[in-house]
Design a protein around this motif. Structure first.
Motif, mmCIF file in Angstrom:
data_model
loop_
_atom_site.group_PDB
_atom_site.id
_atom_site.type_symbol
_atom_site.label_atom_id
_atom_site.label_comp_id
_atom_site.label_asym_id
_atom_site.label_seq_id
_atom_site.Cartn_x
_atom_site.Cartn_y
_atom_site.Cartn_z
ATOM 1 N N MET A 199 -18.282 -24.180 49.833
ATOM 2 C CA MET A 199 -18.266 -24.683 48.468
ATOM 3 C C MET A 199 -16.860 -24.599 47.881
ATOM 4 S SD MET A 199 -20.663 -23.435 45.242
ATOM 5 C CE MET A 199 -22.182 -23.926 46.084
ATOM 6 N N ASP A 200 -16.511 -25.565 47.046
ATOM 7 C CA ASP A 200 -15.230 -25.515 46.344
ATOM 8 C C ASP A 200 -15.209 -24.308 45.409
ATOM 9 O OD1 ASP A 200 -14.194 -27.786 47.547
ATOM 10 O OD2 ASP A 200 -14.944 -29.133 45.982
ATOM 11 N N GLU A 201 -14.045 -23.721 45.289
ATOM 12 C CA GLU A 201 -13.880 -22.514 44.486
ATOM 13 C C GLU A 201 -14.324 -22.711 43.039
ATOM 14 O OE1 GLU A 201 -10.142 -19.480 44.020
ATOM 15 O OE2 GLU A 201 -9.834 -21.533 43.334
ATOM 16 N N SER A 202 -13.928 -23.812 42.426
ATOM 17 C CA SER A 202 -14.247 -24.039 41.004
ATOM 18 C C SER A 202 -15.744 -24.117 40.772
ATOM 19 C CB SER A 202 -13.562 -25.304 40.500
ATOM 20 O OG SER A 202 -13.961 -26.436 41.263
ATOM 21 N N LEU A 203 -16.460 -24.795 41.650
ATOM 22 C CA LEU A 203 -17.911 -24.901 41.506
ATOM 23 C C LEU A 203 -18.570 -23.549 41.735
ATOM 24 C CD1 LEU A 203 -20.525 -26.439 41.107
ATOM 25 C CD2 LEU A 203 -20.422 -27.133 43.529
ATOM 26 N N ALA A 204 -18.130 -22.833 42.752
ATOM 27 C CA ALA A 204 -18.717 -21.524 43.053
ATOM 28 C C ALA A 204 -18.591 -20.581 41.870
ATOM 29 C CB ALA A 204 -18.048 -20.922 44.291
ATOM 30 N N PHE A 205 -17.427 -20.555 41.238
ATOM 31 C CA PHE A 205 -17.233 -19.637 40.116
ATOM 32 C C PHE A 205 -17.935 -20.114 38.849
ATOM 33 C CE2 PHE A 205 -14.253 -17.494 42.805
ATOM 34 C CZ PHE A 205 -14.273 -16.191 42.328
ATOM 35 N N ARG A 206 -18.121 -21.414 38.685
ATOM 36 C CA ARG A 206 -18.915 -21.889 37.544
ATOM 37 C C ARG A 206 -20.360 -21.432 37.682
ATOM 38 N NH1 ARG A 206 -16.086 -26.800 37.999
ATOM 39 N NH2 ARG A 206 -17.903 -27.829 38.942
ATOM 40 N N ILE A 207 -20.894 -21.537 38.894
ATOM 41 C CA ILE A 207 -22.260 -21.092 39.133
ATOM 42 C C ILE A 207 -22.377 -19.590 38.906
ATOM 43 C CG2 ILE A 207 -24.059 -20.809 40.893
ATOM 44 C CD1 ILE A 207 -23.062 -23.443 42.138
ATOM 45 N N PHE A 208 -21.432 -18.855 39.456
ATOM 46 C CA PHE A 208 -21.462 -17.397 39.281
ATOM 47 C C PHE A 208 -21.354 -17.017 37.813
ATOM 48 C CE2 PHE A 208 -19.093 -13.342 38.981
ATOM 49 C CZ PHE A 208 -20.072 -12.510 39.495
ATOM 50 N N ARG A 209 -20.479 -17.697 37.073
ATOM 51 C CA ARG A 209 -20.316 -17.401 35.646
ATOM 52 C C ARG A 209 -21.615 -17.649 34.889
ATOM 53 N NH1 ARG A 209 -19.729 -15.151 31.871
ATOM 54 N NH2 ARG A 209 -18.103 -15.087 30.296
ATOM 55 N N ASN A 210 -22.327 -18.706 35.233
ATOM 56 C CA ASN A 210 -23.602 -19.003 34.578
ATOM 57 C C ASN A 210 -24.654 -17.955 34.903
ATOM 58 O OD1 ASN A 210 -22.686 -21.331 33.312
ATOM 59 N ND2 ASN A 210 -23.295 -22.672 35.010
ATOM 60 N N PHE A 224 -10.514 -9.579 41.026
ATOM 61 C CA PHE A 224 -10.617 -10.933 41.575
ATOM 62 C C PHE A 224 -11.338 -11.861 40.599
ATOM 63 C CE2 PHE A 224 -9.114 -9.437 45.633
ATOM 64 C CZ PHE A 224 -8.557 -10.576 46.204
ATOM 65 N N LEU A 225 -12.374 -11.361 39.942
ATOM 66 C CA LEU A 225 -13.089 -12.176 38.966
ATOM 67 C C LEU A 225 -12.159 -12.563 37.823
ATOM 68 C CD1 LEU A 225 -15.674 -13.440 37.870
ATOM 69 C CD2 LEU A 225 -16.281 -11.198 36.910
ATOM 70 N N HIS A 226 -11.431 -11.600 37.296
ATOM 71 C CA HIS A 226 -10.521 -11.854 36.179
ATOM 72 C C HIS A 226 -9.449 -12.874 36.545
ATOM 73 C CE1 HIS A 226 -7.511 -11.245 33.061
ATOM 74 N NE2 HIS A 226 -6.652 -10.914 33.995
ATOM 75 N N HIS A 227 -8.735 -12.629 37.628
ATOM 76 C CA HIS A 227 -7.609 -13.493 37.974
ATOM 77 C C HIS A 227 -8.068 -14.895 38.383
ATOM 78 C CE1 HIS A 227 -4.351 -10.662 37.497
ATOM 79 N NE2 HIS A 227 -5.043 -9.749 38.154
ATOM 80 N N THR A 228 -9.233 -15.002 39.016
ATOM 81 C CA THR A 228 -9.732 -16.324 39.382
ATOM 82 C C THR A 228 -10.159 -17.105 38.144
ATOM 83 O OG1 THR A 228 -10.514 -15.445 41.496
ATOM 84 C CG2 THR A 228 -11.332 -17.599 40.838
ATOM 85 N N ALA A 272 -9.891 -21.337 34.605
ATOM 86 C CA ALA A 272 -10.383 -21.709 33.277
ATOM 87 C C ALA A 272 -9.562 -21.169 32.123
ATOM 88 C CB ALA A 272 -11.843 -21.251 33.128
ATOM 89 N N GLY A 273 -8.536 -20.397 32.437
ATOM 90 C CA GLY A 273 -7.704 -19.855 31.380
ATOM 91 C C GLY A 273 -8.381 -18.804 30.523
ATOM 92 N N LYS A 274 -9.405 -18.143 31.055
ATOM 93 C CA LYS A 274 -10.105 -17.101 30.316
ATOM 94 C C LYS A 274 -10.631 -16.055 31.285
ATOM 95 C CE LYS A 274 -14.321 -19.919 30.239
ATOM 96 N NZ LYS A 274 -15.311 -20.584 29.364
ATOM 97 N N SER A 275 -11.065 -14.928 30.740
ATOM 98 C CA SER A 275 -11.573 -13.843 31.569
ATOM 99 C C SER A 275 -13.033 -13.576 31.219
ATOM 100 C CB SER A 275 -10.720 -12.587 31.378
ATOM 101 O OG SER A 275 -11.098 -11.579 32.292
ATOM 102 N N PHE A 276 -13.427 -12.313 31.137
ATOM 103 C CA PHE A 276 -14.807 -11.939 30.831
ATOM 104 C C PHE A 276 -14.772 -10.650 30.022
ATOM 105 C CE2 PHE A 276 -13.587 -9.744 34.640
ATOM 106 C CZ PHE A 276 -14.130 -8.471 34.495
ATOM 107 N N SER A 277 -15.855 -10.357 29.350
ATOM 108 C CA SER A 277 -15.931 -9.131 28.543
ATOM 109 C C SER A 277 -17.200 -8.335 28.835
ATOM 110 C CB SER A 277 -15.864 -9.470 27.049
ATOM 111 O OG SER A 277 -16.909 -10.362 26.692
ATOM 112 N N ASN A 278 -17.870 -8.656 29.929
ATOM 113 C CA ASN A 278 -19.118 -7.969 30.272
ATOM 114 C C ASN A 278 -18.911 -6.476 30.499
ATOM 115 O OD1 ASN A 278 -19.162 -10.822 31.140
ATOM 116 N ND2 ASN A 278 -21.261 -10.394 31.747
#
Length: 206
Positions: free
Chosen positions: A68-79, A97-101, A106-112
């Motif tokens: 799978m392409d990286e962008s699609l994989a991380f969109r799915i994971f983010r959802n 790895f999650l933060h830097h990817t 997407a120019g953003k990170s996470f706050s979970n």
């Protein structure tokens, strides 16, 4: 505490979260103690793997041809992860790895919020603390370590066993690192980090 969590794991082309890439990811979303969603995929890294990474993970360049392409994989994971509590073994590695990817894509990170089962392992048990070793200590069968889906299932079972032995609430957003190596280069803003060292079983001198 554990009613809404995402247990996840990344296999990567190397250790540097800025320059290396994820080649496999797996995640399970757990709601009220039940696995409601699972996701597992190989990910195109855009580069050839080193023999060492193939040796560790069993993943080859040929296996990644139709990944799978990286962008699609991380969109799915983010959802999947949403705003849930993130859980990983050696979370400092996977969270970086999650933060830097996410930053790169997407120019953003996470706050979970998060829990690191490795930090709990070092606080409660003697060395060694690899996921395979910890699962063995709790009588958990872990097949095929260093493949992302197997590691995720093992980490979930380990977290449940640790929580049953003694609630893990105090480890929320806490990351322990081995003092001799220094702190991670990046941690979430809401993380509390502290230096620690491995504990060893005392042996009688004959």
């Amino acid at each position: 505490m554990l009613s809404n969590i995402t247990v996840f794991d990344f296999e990567t082309t190397g250790l540097d979260p800025v320059n290396e890439r994820v080649i496999e990811m797996a995640a399970i979303r757990v709601v009220n103690g039940e696995i409601t969603t699972g996701f597992h995929t190989l990910v195109k890294p855009g580069r050839e793997l080193t023999p060492k990474i193939t040796e560790i993970t069993g993943i080859t360049d040929e296996m990644l041809t139709d990944a799978m392409d990286e962008s699609l994989a991380f969109r799915i994971f983010r959802n999947i992860m949403g705003d849930s509590l993130l859980v990983a073994h050696n979370a400092a590695f996977d969270l970086q790895f999650l933060h830097h990817t996410l930053q790169r894509l997407a120019g953003k990170s996470f706050s979970n919020p998060f829990i690191d089962t490795l930090t709990i392992s070092r606080e409660r048990h003697t060395y060694p603390h690899k996921l395979t070793d910890m699962c063995a200590k709790y009588g958990i069968v872990l097949d095929g370590a260093h493949r992302a889906l197997n590691d995720v299932i093992g980490c979930w079972e380990l977290l449940k066993a640790m929580h049953a032995a003694e609630p893990v609430d105090v480890f929320l957003n806490r990351l322990g690192y081995l003092s001799k190596y220094g702190p991670p280069d990046w941690v979430p803003e809401h993380a509390t980090i502290f230096g620690t060292q491995n504990k060893y079983e005392t042996r009688e001198v004959v």
